[in-house]
Write a protein that holds these residues in place. Structure first.
Motif, PDB file in Angstrom:
ATOM      1  N   THR A 266     -81.163  78.395 -15.939  1.00  0.00           N
ATOM      2  CA  THR A 266     -80.787  79.692 -15.366  1.00  0.00           C
ATOM      3  C   THR A 266     -81.161  80.826 -16.327  1.00  0.00           C
ATOM      4  O   THR A 266     -81.602  81.882 -15.911  1.00  0.00           O
ATOM      5  CB  THR A 266     -79.266  79.756 -15.087  1.00  0.00           C
ATOM      6  OG1 THR A 266     -78.605  79.224 -16.222  1.00  0.00           O
ATOM      7  CG2 THR A 266     -78.893  78.993 -13.855  1.00  0.00           C
ATOM      8  N   GLY A 267     -80.997  80.570 -17.632  1.00  0.00           N
ATOM      9  CA  GLY A 267     -81.299  81.610 -18.619  1.00  0.00           C
ATOM     10  C   GLY A 267     -82.636  81.364 -19.300  1.00  0.00           C
ATOM     11  O   GLY A 267     -83.489  80.635 -18.788  1.00  0.00           O
ATOM     12  N   LYS A 268     -82.792  81.978 -20.481  1.00  0.00           N
ATOM     13  CA  LYS A 268     -84.042  81.842 -21.218  1.00  0.00           C
ATOM     14  C   LYS A 268     -84.060  80.481 -21.929  1.00  0.00           C
ATOM     15  O   LYS A 268     -83.061  80.084 -22.540  1.00  0.00           O
ATOM     16  CB  LYS A 268     -84.119  82.976 -22.250  1.00  0.00           C
ATOM     17  CG  LYS A 268     -85.454  83.059 -22.946  1.00  0.00           C
ATOM     18  CD  LYS A 268     -85.511  84.301 -23.826  1.00  0.00           C
ATOM     19  CE  LYS A 268     -86.731  84.280 -24.718  1.00  0.00           C
ATOM     20  NZ  LYS A 268     -86.705  83.246 -25.739  1.00  0.00           N
ATOM     21  N   ILE A 269     -85.181  79.788 -21.836  1.00  0.00           N
ATOM     22  CA  ILE A 269     -85.301  78.483 -22.494  1.00  0.00           C
ATOM     23  C   ILE A 269     -85.596  78.721 -23.978  1.00  0.00           C
ATOM     24  O   ILE A 269     -86.463  79.526 -24.314  1.00  0.00           O
ATOM     25  CB  ILE A 269     -86.412  77.655 -21.820  1.00  0.00           C
ATOM     26  CG1 ILE A 269     -85.959  77.314 -20.404  1.00  0.00           C
ATOM     27  CG2 ILE A 269     -86.729  76.397 -22.618  1.00  0.00           C
ATOM     28  CD1 ILE A 269     -87.002  76.698 -19.537  1.00  0.00           C
ATOM     29  N   PRO A 270     -84.869  78.042 -24.900  1.00  0.00           N
ATOM     30  CA  PRO A 270     -85.101  78.280 -26.330  1.00  0.00           C
ATOM     31  C   PRO A 270     -86.572  78.067 -26.721  1.00  0.00           C
ATOM     32  O   PRO A 270     -87.228  77.163 -26.211  1.00  0.00           O
ATOM     33  CB  PRO A 270     -84.193  77.257 -27.008  1.00  0.00           C
ATOM     34  CG  PRO A 270     -83.147  76.944 -26.003  1.00  0.00           C
ATOM     35  CD  PRO A 270     -83.778  77.085 -24.665  1.00  0.00           C
TER      36      PRO A 270
END
Ligand SMILES: Cc1cc2nc3c(=O)[nH]c(=O)nc-3n(C[C@H](O)[C@H](O)[C@H](O)COP(=O)(O)OP(=O)(O)OC[C@H]3O[C@@H](n4cnc5c(N)ncnc54)[C@H](O)[C@@H]3O)c2cc1C
Ligand code: FES
Length: 514
Positions: A266-270
């Protein structure tokens, strides 16, 4: 949720990498064959070795029991790094600064070797330079990282404590970075080398299992269909060595299985590649989907093969929970699990398989870090065959004496439990009757007072096998996530139909007619 509900809610375990592309297919060996170098096993070690030797003008034949790049290399996390979790502080203490430094240098050489090869052959394999991090979530873990950071300084390793550089979306106490490491897609990389092997005149056979390596003056590989391959030298790149008549490897390797899944996030992938200090293990990296879509790979949940503390499907569930809660992972697109071998001193065994025989070479025991080390192994074995010096030959010599245990407690515990499986395993009581098995359920059952390994498939068909390992006779455990029979002694695995999935066993399980 019970194990059945979890199983139906998750995709069937399958390699993420092989699902992304089709690999070229090769025929089965159907007659006796003569070659200069016989290579057994089509993973990273076997394929890079075959490429290097074919390039050096040798006549090379590679045989693979199943499909190429579908063993551990096809189920790896594929970080190419010398940051092998916490290791350098321990290595300095047990083996000394010199050897610890050589180990680091070897793995950086392995990484550079892969980097160069990709450049030279213009291989498109999602190769990306990345920083590798070990992170700690506890004060205890933080102290461990501080000690490891001191070891980095002693050895001149390009890294430091760098909590502020971590881009993990959850709080951590500390992070130790090793700069300029890498990640890639191992199947794309090795498929390009396979094409090169063929272009250079090499020969490959798939679905051709080696049953025995005969240590004659001219060594021979005996295959499943009773054909012989006459060789000048043989490289055993089978992951777990087969044919260990002297028991040199069985007593000095332990086997560890772990799990991974690929999800959207859902968010930014590391950006970085991560592994944690604490238990359960967590390994994190980004991967690219078919259309270059950024995806998240999370791995961990390790245990000794055939000895899980819970039904294996729950390991996937635990990973999924971690993924969703901490990194914003969505439902799993792919699940995969795999196993790797640990050696006594944490260094792989690479070189002559036994001292008295210079025609059979081996590479094994990568301790879950076989990308850089697999490349090192292929180069070392090739140099040995070509009569060239290699600076790491004695460091990784499989017959090295005075192996110092780096992780004594774990190793002894594991190998003592192997002994127990030999004796106690055979007496283990079946916990079910055949009629108890639901659809897609397996386990040890009692039939007419006898122990049988049974699995009822989704269509209701029963598959019954003799649940005793064909390697050295240990009792097998049911792995409900992979629907396989797994051996805790040396890690052999069999499908529910009894076919060999992983060695050292080479013979299938007999079906049970009870
Ligand atoms: C979960 C997990 C994550 C990992 N992540 C990383 C990572 O991020 N970075 C890293 O550096 N390393 C990682 N590793 C380790 C790395 O993947 C392995 O060390 C490496 O792939 C081993 O390569 P191999 O060529 O020795 O074995 P394999 O790839 O298993 O190749 C051996 C081949 O031999 C074949 N074979 C076996 N027996 C026979 C026979 N009798 N006849 C013919 N063929 C046979 C098999 O079918 C197989 O294809 C990980 C390992 C695991 C388990
Ligand atoms: S007894 Fe050795 S792998 Fe099963």
């Amino acid at each position: 949720m019970n194990s059945h509900d979890i199983k139906t809610s998750l995709p069937f375990p399958k390699s993420f990498w092989t699902a992304q592309q089709t690999t070229p297919e090769f025929p089965v060996l159907k007659e006796n064959h003569t070659t200069e170098i016989g290579i057994v096993g089509g993973g990273i070690v076997g394929i890079i070795s075959a490429y290097l030797l074919a390039k050096a003008g040798k006549k090379v034949t590679l045989i693979e029991a199943g499909r190429l790049i579908n063993g551990v290399t096809g189920h790896t996390t594929a970080k190419i790094t010398a940051q092998h979790s916490l290791i350098y502080d321990q290595l300095i203490k047990t083996l000394g600064e010199d050897k610890a430094k050589q180990y680091y240098d070897a793995n950086i050489d392995g990484l550079e070797f892969i980097r160069q090869l990709i450049k030279e052959l213009s291989i498109e394999c999602a190769y990306e330079t990345k920083d590798a991090f070990i992170y700690a979530e506890s004060h205890y873990g933080k102290r461990k990282l501080e000690r490891e950071a001191a070891a980095y300084q002693t050895l001149g390793i390009n890294g430091e404590l760098a909590k502020e550089k971590s881009d993990l979306p959850f709080p951590i106490k500390e992070a130790l970075v090793m700069y300029d490491q890498a990640q890639f897609d191992p199947v794309l990389f090795l498929t390009a080398l396979v094409r090169e092997i063929i272009r250079l005149g090499g020969t490959i056979f798939e679905h051709t299992r080696a049953m025995e390596i005969l240590k004659e003056t001219t060594p021979l590989i005996l295959t499943e269909n009773n054909f012989l391959i006459l060789c000048e030298k043989i490289i055993m790149a089978t992951h777990y060595p087969i044919n260990d008549a002297d028991g040199l490897y069985f007593t000095r390797l332990s086997i560890h299985r772990s799990y991974a899944m690929v999800t959207r996030a859902t968010g930014k992938i590391p950006e970085g590649m991560y592994i944690n200090v604490e238990q359960p293990a967590r390994s994190i990296r980004s991967v690219q989907g078919k259309d270059g879509e950024p995806l998240l790979l999370v791995g961990g949940e390790g245990h000794q093969t055939g000895k899980s503390s819970q039904k294996t499907i729950f390991h996937y569930q635990d990973l999924e929970e971690f993924d969703k809660k901490y990194i914003g992972g969505q439902s799993p697109l792919h699940m995969l699990s795999s196993q790797d071998l640990q050696t006594l001193d944490k260094f792989p065994y690479i070189g002559q398989m036994i001292k008295q025989c210079d025609t059979i070479l081996v590479a094994t025991g990568f301790n879950k870090w076989g990308m850089s080390a697999g490349a090192v192994a292929a180069k070392l074995l090739t140099d040995t065959i070509l009569g060239q010096k290699n600076r790491y030959a004695s460091l990784f010599d499989p017959t090295r004496k005075k192996l110092k245990l780096v992780d004594t407690k774990t190793f002894l515990w594991k190998n003592t439990s192997v002994g127990k499986d030999f004796v106690v395993g055979k007496l283990k009581r079946p916990d079910k009757k055949l009629s108890d098995l639901a659809l897609d359920e397996g386990g040890l059952v009692s039939v007419q007072g006898k122990k049988v390994g049974a699995y009822r498939d989704e269509q209701g068909h029963l598959h019954k096998v003799v649940p005793v390992c064909t390697h050295l006779g240990c009792s097998l455990d049911w792995n409900d996530a992979e629907r396989s029979w797994d051996c805790a002694c040396h890690g052999s695995r069999f499908s529910y139909k009894g076919e060999v999935l992983e060695g050292p066993a080479v013979k299938p399980l007999p079906s049970s007619d009870i």
